[in-house]
Every structure is written in structure tokens, then in C-alpha cells.
Design a protein around this motif. Structure first.
Motif, PDB file in Angstrom:
ATOM      1  N   GLN A 207      36.045  38.379  49.464  1.00 30.19           N
ATOM      2  CA  GLN A 207      36.648  38.473  50.809  1.00 30.19           C
ATOM      3  C   GLN A 207      35.610  38.373  51.921  1.00 30.19           C
ATOM      4  N   ILE A 208      34.345  38.186  51.544  1.00 26.64           N
ATOM      5  CA  ILE A 208      33.279  38.176  52.554  1.00 26.64           C
ATOM      6  C   ILE A 208      32.761  36.748  52.720  1.00 26.64           C
ATOM      7  N   PRO A 209      33.037  36.108  53.869  1.00 31.48           N
ATOM      8  CA  PRO A 209      32.588  34.719  54.056  1.00 31.48           C
ATOM      9  C   PRO A 209      31.099  34.528  53.788  1.00 31.48           C
ATOM     10  N   LEU A 210      30.259  35.480  54.149  1.00 37.22           N
ATOM     11  CA  LEU A 210      28.818  35.302  53.890  1.00 37.22           C
ATOM     12  C   LEU A 210      28.451  35.568  52.427  1.00 37.22           C
ATOM     13  N   GLY A 211      29.419  35.997  51.628  1.00 36.05           N
ATOM     14  CA  GLY A 211      29.258  36.021  50.168  1.00 36.05           C
ATOM     15  C   GLY A 211      28.374  37.114  49.602  1.00 36.05           C
ATOM     16  N   ARG A 212      28.061  38.113  50.389  1.00 38.00           N
ATOM     17  CA  ARG A 212      27.253  39.221  49.853  1.00 38.00           C
ATOM     18  C   ARG A 212      27.625  40.514  50.557  1.00 38.00           C
ATOM     19  N   LEU A 213      27.346  41.623  49.876  1.00 36.43           N
ATOM     20  CA  LEU A 213      27.456  42.909  50.552  1.00 36.43           C
ATOM     21  C   LEU A 213      26.301  43.017  51.550  1.00 36.43           C
ATOM     22  N   GLY A 214      26.473  43.846  52.571  1.00 34.17           N
ATOM     23  CA  GLY A 214      25.414  44.003  53.564  1.00 34.17           C
ATOM     24  C   GLY A 214      24.357  44.989  53.103  1.00 34.17           C
ATOM     25  N   SER A 215      23.243  45.001  53.824  1.00 38.58           N
ATOM     26  CA  SER A 215      22.190  45.985  53.540  1.00 38.58           C
ATOM     27  C   SER A 215      22.204  47.027  54.654  1.00 38.58           C
ATOM     28  N   PRO A 216      21.685  48.224  54.372  1.00 42.01           N
ATOM     29  CA  PRO A 216      21.584  49.231  55.438  1.00 42.01           C
ATOM     30  C   PRO A 216      20.807  48.699  56.643  1.00 42.01           C
ATOM     31  N   GLU A 217      19.836  47.819  56.385  1.00 40.21           N
ATOM     32  CA  GLU A 217      19.026  47.254  57.485  1.00 40.21           C
ATOM     33  C   GLU A 217      19.878  46.351  58.384  1.00 40.21           C
ATOM     34  N   ASP A 218      20.871  45.674  57.790  1.00 36.91           N
ATOM     35  CA  ASP A 218      21.774  44.846  58.611  1.00 36.91           C
ATOM     36  C   ASP A 218      22.470  45.722  59.652  1.00 36.91           C
ATOM     37  N   VAL A 219      22.866  46.909  59.231  1.00 38.41           N
ATOM     38  CA  VAL A 219      23.584  47.818  60.145  1.00 38.41           C
ATOM     39  C   VAL A 219      22.611  48.427  61.161  1.00 38.41           C
ATOM     40  N   ALA A 220      21.435  48.809  60.678  1.00 39.88           N
ATOM     41  CA  ALA A 220      20.445  49.436  61.557  1.00 39.88           C
ATOM     42  C   ALA A 220      20.053  48.500  62.707  1.00 39.88           C
ATOM     43  N   ALA A 221      20.014  47.200  62.437  1.00 39.52           N
ATOM     44  CA  ALA A 221      19.642  46.236  63.485  1.00 39.52           C
ATOM     45  C   ALA A 221      20.652  46.264  64.626  1.00 39.52           C
ATOM     46  N   SER A 222      21.919  46.458  64.299  1.00 41.04           N
ATOM     47  CA  SER A 222      22.949  46.520  65.352  1.00 41.04           C
ATOM     48  C   SER A 222      22.852  47.809  66.150  1.00 41.04           C
ATOM     49  N   VAL A 223      22.528  48.897  65.474  1.00 41.80           N
ATOM     50  CA  VAL A 223      22.327  50.172  66.192  1.00 41.80           C
ATOM     51  C   VAL A 223      21.155  50.001  67.163  1.00 41.80           C
ATOM     52  N   ALA A 224      20.089  49.379  66.676  1.00 41.71           N
ATOM     53  CA  ALA A 224      18.905  49.174  67.526  1.00 41.71           C
ATOM     54  C   ALA A 224      19.251  48.308  68.736  1.00 41.71           C
ATOM     55  N   PHE A 225      20.134  47.349  68.541  1.00 39.52           N
ATOM     56  CA  PHE A 225      20.535  46.483  69.662  1.00 39.52           C
ATOM     57  C   PHE A 225      21.211  47.297  70.763  1.00 39.52           C
ATOM     58  N   PHE A 226      22.124  48.181  70.387  1.00 41.65           N
ATOM     59  CA  PHE A 226      22.803  48.999  71.393  1.00 41.65           C
ATOM     60  C   PHE A 226      21.829  49.907  72.149  1.00 41.65           C
ATOM     61  N   VAL A 227      20.772  50.296  71.477  1.00 38.93           N
ATOM     62  CA  VAL A 227      19.801  51.232  72.061  1.00 38.93           C
ATOM     63  C   VAL A 227      18.768  50.494  72.929  1.00 38.93           C
ATOM     64  N   SER A 228      18.574  49.219  72.617  1.00 37.99           N
ATOM     65  CA  SER A 228      17.527  48.438  73.292  1.00 37.99           C
ATOM     66  C   SER A 228      17.980  48.053  74.701  1.00 37.99           C
TER      67      SER A 228
END
Ligand code: NDP
Length: 249
Positions: A207-228
Motif C-alpha cells: 500500500q506504500i507507493p515508495l515501496g518501503r517502510l519509513g525510518s525514524p530518521e525520515d520522521v525526525a527530518a520533518s520535525v526538524a523542518f517545523f523547528v527550523s
């Protein structure tokens, strides 16, 4: 980008997504508070990882669902460090089961940790942010809050609840230059998803177009974006970090 001098508290920072957020923020110069509930060794490991990127932090044990413990511990952090500038409400649990058989305690545990925990921590941390006229609160929701999932009425309700909580708080605090946003991960490789058997994981991948589960780092990068600084004009938003599994808003 440097966030030197800022103090962050990451609930559930001892493992998985929380650990990656601690490491990512620490690499940007943030002093990170690694909260955990029952796993001091894991929290220490996060702190070690923080040090490997040249960062600094501290651990703090409390249950986000325990209002008194939250107030006491967050006050102690603010007394020691002056404020909490960045709060990441990440602590979360699952207690899955079909609704017909779901125990009331499993409903309560998930709502108390995943939703009330964010209320408790935000309420305890927001006053110094208001005084400083700067704050960033990020709530970790889930794709399940948007898609729903059989066996997770408690989790889906809590994660959808976080979105409404985020939008209302964003409106309340915008005048003080405090932004409140959500990150909604899809399926991420952590202890939480390790419980899923291989067959279920393979079905999810389909069900995931990018074909893989995400990594915790994928999520952390988005948190960092909101903070930056690049995230300064965003509030009340949800960033979907799910490999394309859900594209709506
Ligand atoms: P993990 O199970 O790997 O880690 C959970 C973390 O939360 C641990 O640090 C744990 O502390 C902490 N925690 C649990 N209960 C409490 C509590 N009552 N008070 C304080 N801390 C607590 O989870 P993930 O990293 O996978 O998930 C992190 C967040 O991301 C959760 O909110 C989850 O719902 C959400 N999410 C995860 C997804 C995934 O696929 N993994 C997908 C979408 C959202 P301790 O180590 O002491 O037990």
C-alpha cells in the motif's frame, strides 16, 4: 542551520522515532531532554547517540499520562534550564484489538498516553514559551488517524484527536509566536511495528507507493523542518511522512 541555545523535550525519546528526533535536534545545537517511562537503559543509549553527533542532553523519567508527574518534572526542567523552547509530544503506545472485544482499560490507556499526554505536557511547558514569545510544539500523530484501521479504534481516535488539538492550540498560541504542528508518520521501522508479523508487513508495503517502510530518521527530518527557520510560517499543519500511503489532508 543552528538552533544553539534552544532547549527541547522529546517525550518517548528513549526509543524509535523519539530517539531519532533527539539525535537530529541535538545535531542542530539543541539541548535535548530525553523523556522515557520505564526504560532508563534505552534513554541512556539515546543520550550516547546524542553525544556522537556532538550534542548535549539529559534524561528524565515520567509518565506523560500522569498529570502530577508531568507538572513536577516539567517544572524542574524549566527551573534548571530556563524554559522548554521545543516540545515534541511523541510518547505513544498501542493496545490493539477489535472493538467488540476491546477492554475499557485499553481504550483509556491509549487515550491517556497518546492524547491526554500531549495535553499534559503542552500545558505544563507553554507558559515560559509565551513569555519568551517563541515556541515550537510538534505532535506526533499517525496515518491511522486519517485512514482508520480495524483493531485500532483507540489508537485511531487518539491520533485523529491530536490533529484537532493541534489546530485549536495553534490558533490559541499564534499571537505569542508559538507554532503548533503535527507530523503524521506512516509505517516506520521501530519496536512498535516490529510486533507486526512478516505477512502483515508485506501487505502494508503493497500500500506504500515508495515501496518501503519509513525510518525514524525520515520522521525526525520533518520535525526538524517545523523547528527550523524554514518552518516559521507554518502552524496548525500536518506533514504526512508515509511514502505516499495517504496523500489527503
Ligand atoms: P516505540 O514503541 O519504539 O517507543 C515508544 C516510546 O514512547 C518509548 O520511548 C517509550 O518509553 C515511550 N513511552 C511510552 N509510553 C509512555 C508514557 N506513558 N510516558 C512517557 N513515555 C512513554 O514507538 P515509536 O517510536 O514507533 O513511536 C513513537 C510515536 O510515533 C508514537 O506516538 C507512535 O504512536 C507514533 N507513530 C509510530 C509509527 C510507527 O510506525 N512506528 C507510525 C505512526 C505514528 P520507554 O522506552 O521507557 O518504554
Amino acid at each position: 542551520m543552528s538552533l544553539e541555545g534552544k532547549v527541547a523535550l522529546i517525550t518517548g525519546g528513549s526509543r524509535g522515532i523519539g530517539r531519532a528526533v533527539c539525535t537530529q535536534l541535538a545535531s542542530l545545537g539543541v539541548l535535548v531532554g530525553v523523556n522515557y517511562v520505564s526504560n532508563p537503559a534505552a534513554a541512556e543509549q539515546t543520550l550516547e547517540q546524542v553525544k556522537t553527533v556532538g550534542g548535549q542532553g539529559f534524561t528524565c523519567q515520567f509518565n506523560v499520562a500522569d498529570t502530577e508527574a508531568v507538572q513536577k518534572n516539567i517544572k524542574a526542567i524549566i527551573d534548571q534550564y530556563g524554559s522548554i523552547d521545543i516540545l515534541v509530544n511523541n510518547a505513544g503506545i498501542t493496545r490493539d484489538g477489535l472493538m467488540a472485544r476491546m477492554k475499557e482499560s485499553h481504550w483509556d490507556d491509549v487515550l491517556d498516553t497518546n492524547l491526554k499526554g500531549a495535553f499534559n505536557c503542552s500545558k505544563a511547558a507553554m507558559r515560559p514559551m509565551m513569555k519568551k514569545k517563541w515556541g515550537r510544539i510538534i505532535n506526533i500523530s499517525s496515518v491511522i488517524g486519517f485512514l482508520g484501521n480495524g483493531g485500532q479504534v483507540n489508537y485511531g481516535a487518539a491520533k485523529a484527536g491530536l490533529v484537532g488539538f493541534t489546530k485549536s492550540m495553534a490558533r490559541e498560541l499564534a499571537g505569542r509566536n508559538i507554532t503548533v504542528n503535527c507530523v503524521a508518520p506512516g509505517y516506520i521501522v521501530t519496536d512498535m511495528t516490529e510486533e507486526l508479523d512478516q505477512e502483515v508487513q508485506d501487505a502494508i508495503k503493497m500500500q506504500i507507493p515508495l515501496g518501503r517502510l519509513g525510518s525514524p530518521e525520515d520522521v525526525a527530518a520533518s520535525v526538524a523542518f517545523f523547528v527550523s527557520p524554514g518552518g516559521d510560517y507554518l502552524t496548525g499543519q500536518t506533514l504526512h511522512v508515509n511514502g505516499g500511503m495517504y496523500m489527503g489532508n
